[in-house]
Design a protein around this motif. Structure first.
Motif, PDB file in Angstrom:
ATOM      1  N   UNK A 289     -12.608  -6.220   4.212  1.00  0.00           N
ATOM      2  CA  UNK A 289     -13.697  -5.834   3.328  1.00  0.00           C
ATOM      3  C   UNK A 289     -14.271  -4.466   3.642  1.00  0.00           C
ATOM      4  N   UNK A 290     -13.503  -3.623   4.349  1.00  0.00           N
ATOM      5  CA  UNK A 290     -13.968  -2.286   4.725  1.00  0.00           C
ATOM      6  C   UNK A 290     -13.306  -1.211   3.872  1.00  0.00           C
ATOM      7  N   UNK A 291     -14.075  -0.267   3.336  1.00  0.00           N
ATOM      8  CA  UNK A 291     -13.456   0.896   2.701  1.00  0.00           C
ATOM      9  C   UNK A 291     -12.846   1.795   3.764  1.00  0.00           C
ATOM     10  N   UNK A 292     -11.817   2.552   3.372  1.00  0.00           N
ATOM     11  CA  UNK A 292     -11.074   3.353   4.343  1.00  0.00           C
ATOM     12  C   UNK A 292     -10.907   4.792   3.860  1.00  0.00           C
ATOM     13  N   UNK A 293     -11.228   5.724   4.762  1.00  0.00           N
ATOM     14  CA  UNK A 293     -10.981   7.151   4.543  1.00  0.00           C
ATOM     15  C   UNK A 293      -9.802   7.522   5.422  1.00  0.00           C
ATOM     16  N   UNK A 294      -8.770   8.134   4.861  1.00  0.00           N
ATOM     17  CA  UNK A 294      -7.572   8.465   5.629  1.00  0.00           C
ATOM     18  C   UNK A 294      -7.384   9.975   5.704  1.00  0.00           C
ATOM     19  N   UNK A 295      -7.153  10.455   6.907  1.00  0.00           N
ATOM     20  CA  UNK A 295      -6.711  11.838   7.090  1.00  0.00           C
ATOM     21  C   UNK A 295      -5.266  11.788   7.573  1.00  0.00           C
ATOM     22  N   UNK A 296      -4.307  12.056   6.676  1.00  0.00           N
ATOM     23  CA  UNK A 296      -2.904  12.024   7.096  1.00  0.00           C
ATOM     24  C   UNK A 296      -2.544  13.279   7.881  1.00  0.00           C
ATOM     25  N   UNK A 297      -1.444  13.213   8.615  1.00  0.00           N
ATOM     26  CA  UNK A 297      -0.986  14.362   9.380  1.00  0.00           C
ATOM     27  C   UNK A 297      -0.649  15.523   8.451  1.00  0.00           C
ATOM     28  N   UNK A 298      -0.883  16.721   8.939  1.00  0.00           N
ATOM     29  CA  UNK A 298      -0.618  17.932   8.155  1.00  0.00           C
ATOM     30  C   UNK A 298       0.840  18.008   7.710  1.00  0.00           C
TER      31      UNK A 298
ATOM     32  N   UNK B  72      -0.528   4.262  -5.600  1.00  0.00           N
ATOM     33  CA  UNK B  72      -0.051   2.889  -5.813  1.00  0.00           C
ATOM     34  C   UNK B  72      -1.220   1.909  -5.779  1.00  0.00           C
ATOM     35  N   UNK B  73      -2.119   2.074  -4.806  1.00  0.00           N
ATOM     36  CA  UNK B  73      -3.277   1.183  -4.734  1.00  0.00           C
ATOM     37  C   UNK B  73      -4.138   1.294  -5.996  1.00  0.00           C
ATOM     38  N   UNK B  74      -4.327   2.504  -6.482  1.00  0.00           N
ATOM     39  CA  UNK B  74      -5.101   2.667  -7.718  1.00  0.00           C
ATOM     40  C   UNK B  74      -4.399   1.985  -8.883  1.00  0.00           C
ATOM     41  N   UNK B  75      -3.080   2.117  -8.935  1.00  0.00           N
ATOM     42  CA  UNK B  75      -2.307   1.533 -10.032  1.00  0.00           C
ATOM     43  C   UNK B  75      -2.404   0.013 -10.058  1.00  0.00           C
ATOM     44  N   UNK B  76      -2.593  -0.617  -8.882  1.00  0.00           N
ATOM     45  CA  UNK B  76      -2.635  -2.087  -8.844  1.00  0.00           C
ATOM     46  C   UNK B  76      -4.067  -2.616  -8.883  1.00  0.00           C
ATOM     47  N   UNK B  77      -5.042  -1.725  -9.066  1.00  0.00           N
ATOM     48  CA  UNK B  77      -6.394  -2.201  -9.324  1.00  0.00           C
ATOM     49  C   UNK B  77      -7.402  -2.077  -8.204  1.00  0.00           C
ATOM     50  N   UNK B  78      -7.098  -1.327  -7.140  1.00  0.00           N
ATOM     51  CA  UNK B  78      -8.095  -1.140  -6.085  1.00  0.00           C
ATOM     52  C   UNK B  78      -9.261  -0.328  -6.640  1.00  0.00           C
ATOM     53  N   UNK B  79     -10.502  -0.785  -6.483  1.00  0.00           N
ATOM     54  CA  UNK B  79     -11.645  -0.054  -7.049  1.00  0.00           C
ATOM     55  C   UNK B  79     -11.776   1.350  -6.462  1.00  0.00           C
ATOM     56  N   UNK B  80     -12.294   2.284  -7.243  1.00  0.00           N
ATOM     57  CA  UNK B  80     -12.501   3.649  -6.750  1.00  0.00           C
ATOM     58  C   UNK B  80     -13.397   3.678  -5.514  1.00  0.00           C
TER      59      UNK B  80
ATOM     60  N   UNK C 236     -14.594 -11.397  -3.322  1.00  0.00           N
ATOM     61  CA  UNK C 236     -13.978 -12.579  -2.695  1.00  0.00           C
ATOM     62  C   UNK C 236     -12.692 -12.229  -1.961  1.00  0.00           C
ATOM     63  N   UNK C 237     -12.492 -12.848  -0.830  1.00  0.00           N
ATOM     64  CA  UNK C 237     -11.317 -12.555  -0.012  1.00  0.00           C
ATOM     65  C   UNK C 237     -10.026 -12.742  -0.793  1.00  0.00           C
ATOM     66  N   UNK C 238     -10.003 -13.720  -1.674  1.00  0.00           N
ATOM     67  CA  UNK C 238      -8.798 -13.950  -2.457  1.00  0.00           C
ATOM     68  C   UNK C 238      -8.491 -12.757  -3.366  1.00  0.00           C
ATOM     69  N   UNK C 239      -9.504 -12.138  -3.933  1.00  0.00           N
ATOM     70  CA  UNK C 239      -9.278 -10.975  -4.787  1.00  0.00           C
ATOM     71  C   UNK C 239      -8.778  -9.787  -3.960  1.00  0.00           C
ATOM     72  N   UNK C 240      -9.369  -9.592  -2.774  1.00  0.00           N
ATOM     73  CA  UNK C 240      -8.881  -8.519  -1.919  1.00  0.00           C
ATOM     74  C   UNK C 240      -7.420  -8.777  -1.533  1.00  0.00           C
TER      75      UNK C 240
ATOM     76  N   UNK D  79     -18.991   2.398  -2.179  1.00  0.00           N
ATOM     77  CA  UNK D  79     -18.085   1.318  -2.576  1.00  0.00           C
ATOM     78  C   UNK D  79     -18.103   0.159  -1.593  1.00  0.00           C
ATOM     79  N   UNK D  80     -18.535   0.429  -0.338  1.00  0.00           N
ATOM     80  CA  UNK D  80     -18.428  -0.558   0.721  1.00  0.00           C
ATOM     81  C   UNK D  80     -19.084  -1.894   0.442  1.00  0.00           C
ATOM     82  N   UNK D  81     -20.378  -1.930   0.072  1.00  0.00           N
ATOM     83  CA  UNK D  81     -21.029  -3.233  -0.116  1.00  0.00           C
ATOM     84  C   UNK D  81     -20.370  -4.092  -1.191  1.00  0.00           C
ATOM     85  N   UNK D  82     -19.966  -3.478  -2.289  1.00  0.00           N
ATOM     86  CA  UNK D  82     -19.327  -4.247  -3.354  1.00  0.00           C
ATOM     87  C   UNK D  82     -17.960  -4.759  -2.907  1.00  0.00           C
TER      88      UNK D  82
END
Length: 489
Positions: free
Chosen positions: A176-185, A197-205, A70-74, A62-65
């Motif tokens: 413009x960086x994809x992010x992998x999150x490891x939350x606390x146990x 929430x991010x998926x609901x507002x249109x963040x690409x998979x 455009x920064x405005x879309x992000x 997903x990173x390159x796309x």
């Protein structure tokens, strides 16, 4: 507000991949505990190395796309996420209180604070700049541009389940960086709801993935950081773990941001406004039950004001109501888990055995849940661990001093350098002491200093890099120099 049962049923409990909640490849789960009762709230997918590698693969694809978006879309996606988190403020607040224990008003405060990072970095996304200058030798032009650093890995703590995530996710996605999150146990649910929430507002998979784990945290992190596709790691937590991550990051020469432990001094000079100093002390120490890296840990009070300050703070602490964070009457919730309760109680018991005087509290409360009362100690011998280690609990240790030099020397006598606080009405002293304190952040006549628009970071063993403010996005950008030939007719 959604009721508790409905809310827990709605929160994703799997690995968050491709904007979908999926089971761990092992099929294993781990429990998320309500620290107010010790009861299991839900079972969450126990992500392993295979799950983490799937997240890395998605981020790399997903990173390159996303970088080319455009920064405005992000920015608009970050802004939409901000608005949705605010709309669901009550749900996020209740969820944090359920899994972390803080009282509901403080959870609401964290929602506002955490959401603000999404709005702030939505505005910074469109302000990433560069520069063009003529080479001094006249043999060409110097073009400098900023580019996304690439797939990033964030390891977030349990004490601020939303804000410590948005403080990393916001600038990463803005850059413009994809992010992998490891939350606390202990607190994965808030981050999983944020991902939804991010998926609901249109963040690409693939741009944001979340891999909770209950048993394989070290193995997961080592595997992700060893992958050549990952270019950044951001961690908030203990100095010991941060030091290990820095060592692991060396093999791939990863960019690192480390927000590590603190041992914050709180200095009160004789000329301070006593009432304001007490209010500041309550905020700096008792917010989040003392479970904050910015929490005041060592109280240095000038001897002229020390008796009055001690008496007033003892009175305030002794009247606090302790109970589940979701009860309206509670002013202090439980500690995060049994291990932390044992640690705080052990530090206090050790100090008492060494001769410390208990002004209030000092004895663990009966269960269920992991409660410890507001506690104030005086006459604590210098060799006690509670004066040297981060307490991470509702315990105040007061030490007297005579001179400004003595206070500054005592405040700086630590390997840590994150937050510090002092109270005075002397302007010249304000400038002197602020300059001399060896800390990344200094609060003057205020007990809460965190602000999304300000840089957050420490010195010495408290970390590397800065989060928040106008510099926060720089942590996720590479600087590229392009040498251009001179213009010719």
């Amino acid at each position: 507000m959604t009721d508790r049962r409905t809310l827990l049923a709605e929160v994703p409990t799997g690995i968050w991949l491709s904007n979908t909640s999926v089971p761990a490849k092992s099929g294993k789960t781990f429990p998320v505990i309500d620290p107010a009762t010790g009861d299991v709230l839900v079972e969450v997918a126990d992500g392993g190395v295979d799950d983490a590698m799937a997240a890395v693969a998605e981020a790399a694809e997903a990173g390159p796309k996303w970088a080319a978006t455009p920064a405005r879309e992000r920015a608009e996606i970050l802004r939409a996420a901000f608005e949705e988190v605010q709309r669901r403020s009550d749900d996020f607040a209740l969820l944090m209180t359920l899994e972390m224990g803080k009282i509901l008003p403080e959870s609401v405060g964290e929602v506002n604070y955490g959401a603000e990072f999404l709005r702030w970095f939505s505005e910074e996304a469109v302000r990433v700049g560069g520069r063009t200058t003529t080479a001094p030798a006249g043999n060409g032009e110097i073009l400098v541009i900023k580019q996304p650093i690439g797939p990033s890995y964030a390891i977030t703590p349990w004490n601020f389940p939303l804000a410590m995530g948005t403080r990393k996710i916001g600038p990463a996605l803005a850059a413009g960086c994809p992010m992998i999150v490891k939350p606390a146990e202990d607190t994965p649910l808030t981050m999983l709801l944020l991902a939804k929430v991010f998926a609901d507002v249109g963040l690409p998979p693939g741009v944001l993935t979340v891999v909770p784990t209950g048993t394989g945290s070290a193995a997961q992190s080592a595997a992700v950081m060893a992958d050549r596709r990952v270019r950044k790691v951001s961690f908030t937590g203990s100095t010991g773990v941060g030091s290990l991550l820095i060592k692991q990051s060396a093999d791939q020469v990863l960019s690192t941001s480390m927000e590590l432990g603190g041992n914050a001094p709180f200095i009160v000079f004789d000329d301070a406004d006593l009432d304001k100093a007490i209010e500041g002390a309550m905020a700096a120490k008792m917010r989040n039950g003392g479970e904050a890296c910015t929490a005041a840990n060592r109280f240095f009070v000038q001897n002229g004001i020390r008796p009055a300050f001690t008496a007033a703070l003892t009175e305030r602490l002794s009247t606090m109501t302790v109970g589940p964070g979701y009860d309206d009457t509670s002013e202090l919730g439980p500690l995060i888990n049994a291990k932390q309760l044992d640690r705080v109680a052990g530090l206090v018991d050790e100090a008492i055995e060494a001769g410390a005087t208990v002004q209030t509290g000092g004895t663990r409360l009966d269960g269920p849940g992991f409660f410890y009362p507001p506690t104030l100690l005086t006459d604590v011998p210098a060799h006690c661990r509670i004066r040297d280690e981060e307490i991470f609990g509702p315990v105040v240790v007061i030490v007297g001093f005579d001179t400004e030099d003595e206070a500054v020397a005592a405040a700086n006598d630590t390997d840590y350098g994150l937050a510090s606080y002092f109270y005075t009405n002397d302007l010249n002293r304000t400038k002197r002491v602020a300059a001399r304190l060896e800390y990344g952040m200094v609060g003057v006549n205020r007990g809460v200093i965190s602000d999304p628009a300000a840089p957050f970071g420490g010195v010495k063993h408290s970390g590397l890099g800065v989060e928040g403010g106008v510099t926060g996005i720089e942590e996720y950008l590479d600087t590229k120099y392009i040498a251009l030939t001179p213009h010719t007719d």
